[in-house]
Write a protein that holds these residues in place. Structure first.
Motif, PDB file in Angstrom:
ATOM      1  N   CYS A  44       0.837  -1.199   0.000  1.00  0.00           N
ATOM      2  CA  CYS A  44       0.000   0.000   0.000  1.00  0.00           C
ATOM      3  C   CYS A  44       0.875   1.255   0.000  1.00  0.00           C
ATOM      4  N   CYS A  45       0.307   2.342  -0.475  1.00  0.00           N
ATOM      5  CA  CYS A  45       1.005   3.630  -0.447  1.00  0.00           C
ATOM      6  C   CYS A  45       1.159   4.177   0.968  1.00  0.00           C
ATOM      7  N   ASP A  46       0.430   3.623   1.911  1.00  0.00           N
ATOM      8  CA  ASP A  46       0.407   4.123   3.284  1.00  0.00           C
ATOM      9  C   ASP A  46       1.830   4.328   3.813  1.00  0.00           C
ATOM     10  N   SER A  47       2.089   5.512   4.340  1.00  0.00           N
ATOM     11  CA  SER A  47       3.439   5.862   4.799  1.00  0.00           C
ATOM     12  C   SER A  47       3.882   5.052   6.006  1.00  0.00           C
ATOM     13  N   ARG A  48       2.954   4.337   6.642  1.00  0.00           N
ATOM     14  CA  ARG A  48       3.284   3.566   7.845  1.00  0.00           C
ATOM     15  C   ARG A  48       3.652   2.120   7.537  1.00  0.00           C
ATOM     16  N   ALA A  49       3.592   1.717   6.278  1.00  0.00           N
ATOM     17  CA  ALA A  49       3.776   0.301   5.931  1.00  0.00           C
ATOM     18  C   ALA A  49       4.757   0.132   4.787  1.00  0.00           C
ATOM     19  N   ALA A  50       6.004   0.537   5.001  1.00  0.00           N
ATOM     20  CA  ALA A  50       7.035   0.445   3.967  1.00  0.00           C
ATOM     21  C   ALA A  50       7.686  -0.931   3.984  1.00  0.00           C
ATOM     22  N   PRO A  51       7.585  -1.711   2.899  1.00  0.00           N
ATOM     23  CA  PRO A  51       8.122  -3.076   2.891  1.00  0.00           C
ATOM     24  C   PRO A  51       9.615  -3.158   3.205  1.00  0.00           C
ATOM     25  N   THR A  53      11.387  -1.381   5.080  1.00  0.00           N
ATOM     26  CA  THR A  53      11.591  -1.217   6.521  1.00  0.00           C
ATOM     27  C   THR A  53      11.098  -2.442   7.277  1.00  0.00           C
ATOM     28  N   ILE A  54       9.895  -2.902   6.971  1.00  0.00           N
ATOM     29  CA  ILE A  54       9.289  -4.029   7.689  1.00  0.00           C
ATOM     30  C   ILE A  54      10.118  -5.297   7.530  1.00  0.00           C
ATOM     31  N   PHE A  55      10.628  -5.546   6.330  1.00  0.00           N
ATOM     32  CA  PHE A  55      11.401  -6.758   6.080  1.00  0.00           C
ATOM     33  C   PHE A  55      12.909  -6.541   6.211  1.00  0.00           C
ATOM     34  N   ASP A  56      13.310  -5.341   6.596  1.00  0.00           N
ATOM     35  CA  ASP A  56      14.721  -5.016   6.826  1.00  0.00           C
ATOM     36  C   ASP A  56      15.585  -5.429   5.636  1.00  0.00           C
ATOM     37  N   CYS A  57      15.186  -5.007   4.451  1.00  0.00           N
ATOM     38  CA  CYS A  57      15.901  -5.358   3.228  1.00  0.00           C
ATOM     39  C   CYS A  57      16.766  -4.207   2.740  1.00  0.00           C
ATOM     40  N   MET A 103       1.134  -7.536   0.236  1.00  0.00           N
ATOM     41  CA  MET A 103       1.218  -7.185   1.650  1.00  0.00           C
ATOM     42  C   MET A 103       0.207  -6.107   2.015  1.00  0.00           C
ATOM     43  N   GLY A 104      -0.838  -6.499   2.729  1.00  0.00           N
ATOM     44  CA  GLY A 104      -1.801  -5.548   3.246  1.00  0.00           C
ATOM     45  C   GLY A 104      -1.415  -5.092   4.639  1.00  0.00           C
ATOM     46  N   HIS A 105      -2.243  -4.237   5.219  1.00  0.00           N
ATOM     47  CA  HIS A 105      -1.936  -3.751   6.570  1.00  0.00           C
ATOM     48  C   HIS A 105      -3.208  -3.290   7.262  1.00  0.00           C
ATOM     49  N   GLY A 106      -3.124  -3.161   8.564  1.00  0.00           N
ATOM     50  CA  GLY A 106      -4.258  -2.716   9.349  1.00  0.00           C
ATOM     51  C   GLY A 106      -4.535  -1.235   9.175  1.00  0.00           C
ATOM     52  N   ARG A 107      -5.796  -0.859   9.399  1.00  0.00           N
ATOM     53  CA  ARG A 107      -6.223   0.537   9.342  1.00  0.00           C
ATOM     54  C   ARG A 107      -5.948   1.168   7.969  1.00  0.00           C
ATOM     55  N   CYS A 108      -6.194   0.393   6.924  1.00  0.00           N
ATOM     56  CA  CYS A 108      -5.937   0.866   5.557  1.00  0.00           C
ATOM     57  C   CYS A 108      -7.030   1.843   5.116  1.00  0.00           C
ATOM     58  N   ALA A 189       0.445 -11.452   2.905  1.00  0.00           N
ATOM     59  CA  ALA A 189       0.880 -11.059   4.245  1.00  0.00           C
ATOM     60  C   ALA A 189       0.075  -9.846   4.687  1.00  0.00           C
ATOM     61  N   TRP A 190      -0.105  -9.730   5.982  1.00  0.00           N
ATOM     62  CA  TRP A 190      -0.853  -8.612   6.563  1.00  0.00           C
ATOM     63  C   TRP A 190      -0.082  -8.092   7.756  1.00  0.00           C
ATOM     64  N   PHE A 191       0.190  -6.790   7.772  1.00  0.00           N
ATOM     65  CA  PHE A 191       1.000  -6.156   8.811  1.00  0.00           C
ATOM     66  C   PHE A 191       0.121  -5.314   9.721  1.00  0.00           C
ATOM     67  N   ASP A 192       0.205  -5.575  11.022  1.00  0.00           N
ATOM     68  CA  ASP A 192      -0.555  -4.813  12.003  1.00  0.00           C
ATOM     69  C   ASP A 192       0.281  -3.619  12.457  1.00  0.00           C
ATOM     70  N   ILE A 193      -0.097  -2.443  12.006  1.00  0.00           N
ATOM     71  CA  ILE A 193       0.690  -1.243  12.314  1.00  0.00           C
ATOM     72  C   ILE A 193       0.776  -1.001  13.811  1.00  0.00           C
ATOM     73  N   SER A 194      -0.303  -1.252  14.536  1.00  0.00           N
ATOM     74  CA  SER A 194      -0.341  -0.906  15.953  1.00  0.00           C
ATOM     75  C   SER A 194       0.552  -1.792  16.809  1.00  0.00           C
ATOM     76  N   THR A 195       0.759  -3.053  16.395  1.00  0.00           N
ATOM     77  CA  THR A 195       1.569  -3.972  17.202  1.00  0.00           C
ATOM     78  C   THR A 195       2.878  -4.370  16.530  1.00  0.00           C
ATOM     79  N   GLY A 196       2.986  -4.124  15.227  1.00  0.00           N
ATOM     80  CA  GLY A 196       4.175  -4.544  14.495  1.00  0.00           C
ATOM     81  C   GLY A 196       4.146  -6.012  14.100  1.00  0.00           C
ATOM     82  N   GLU A 197       3.032  -6.698  14.350  1.00  0.00           N
ATOM     83  CA  GLU A 197       2.949  -8.118  14.020  1.00  0.00           C
ATOM     84  C   GLU A 197       2.737  -8.332  12.522  1.00  0.00           C
ATOM     85  N   LEU A 198       3.387  -9.350  12.011  1.00  0.00           N
ATOM     86  CA  LEU A 198       3.192  -9.769  10.624  1.00  0.00           C
ATOM     87  C   LEU A 198       2.413 -11.071  10.622  1.00  0.00           C
TER      88      LEU A 198
END
Length: 225
Positions: A44-51, A53-57, A103-108, A189-198
């Motif tokens: 997603c374009c959402d600024s809180r869910a950058a792949p 960063t999340i996957f440390d690539c 990769m989706g995410h919460g609160r989209c 995959a679905w990323f929970d922004i509030s908890t950081g859980e994948l």
């Protein structure tokens, strides 16, 4: 004269003195040899869910496509403009990637718009309304369920949308063919922004599970020696 955002310039300076300095040789190699990422991530374009960063690539590892609500449209080879489809074609046909992750995410916000197409400042006639119509049938079904809370509806559609995009990926002839040959794997995959859980989608059942739970389930399903 308008100035370039100072926050971005400061970030660039930190990048040059930090990460680029540490990985200078890698960047030079990528510049000379070209990229060969192992995975395409549709996020997603959402600024809180950058792949990245999340996957440390690091540089050169991921080929990332970002759009509203991380959706893949069905294969439509017409005379229109299809940015996401073009990126998929390039990643699969030219880069020969081995994995595609939706990769989706919460609160989209896009999913929220699909559940409430008249919400301000959006409207069904604008670009987002048209784009989110890709999940309109599922959104209508979920929104009509009075036994679910609005938060549950949101999460449900975020995950259903991921499955829908994977289904749409298989309408691309070369994606379907490579998957059947075992040369390409499709993942959700679905990323929970509030908890950081994948949460990762089980390829067999479509259920979303934490990676540790998924590994346990896979081990339990193996026949005893």
């Amino acid at each position: 004269m308008r100035q370039f955002p100072e926050r971005l310039l400061n970030g660039y300076n930190n990048f040059m003195s930090g990460r680029y300095a540490d990985e200078r040789d890698r960047y030079r190699t990528l510049a000379e040899a070209g990229q060969s990422p192992h995975t395409l991530v549709v996020a997603c374009c959402d600024s809180r869910a950058a792949p990245e960063t999340i996957f440390d690539c690091g540089p050169g590892e991921l080929f990332v496509v970002r759009n509203v609500a991380n959706m893949v449209p069905p294969y439509e080879p017409d005379n229109q403009y299809h940015a996401t489809s073009a990126a998929i074609e390039f990643a699969v046909q030219a880069l020969k990637i081995a994995n595609i992750v939706i990769m989706g995410h919460g609160r989209c916000g896009g999913i929220k718009a699909a559940l409430d197409p008249n919400m301000e400042p959006l409207s069904p006639g604008d670009f987002i309304g048209k784009w989110m119509s890709l999940v309109r049938p599922a959104a209508d079904q979920i929104q009509s369920n009075d036994l679910m809370t609005q938060g549950e509806r949101q999460t449900a559609l975020e995950r259903v949308s991921i499955r829908n995009s994977i289904s749409n990926l298989r309408t691309f002839p070369y994606v379907k063919a490579l998957e059947e040959q075992g040369k390409l794997q499709l993942h959700g995959a679905w990323f929970d922004i509030s908890t950081g859980e994948l949460w990762v989608m089980d390829a067999m059942t479509g259920d979303f599970m934490r990676p540790s739970d998924l590994a346990t389930a896979a081990a339990d399903s193996e026949p005893a020696a």
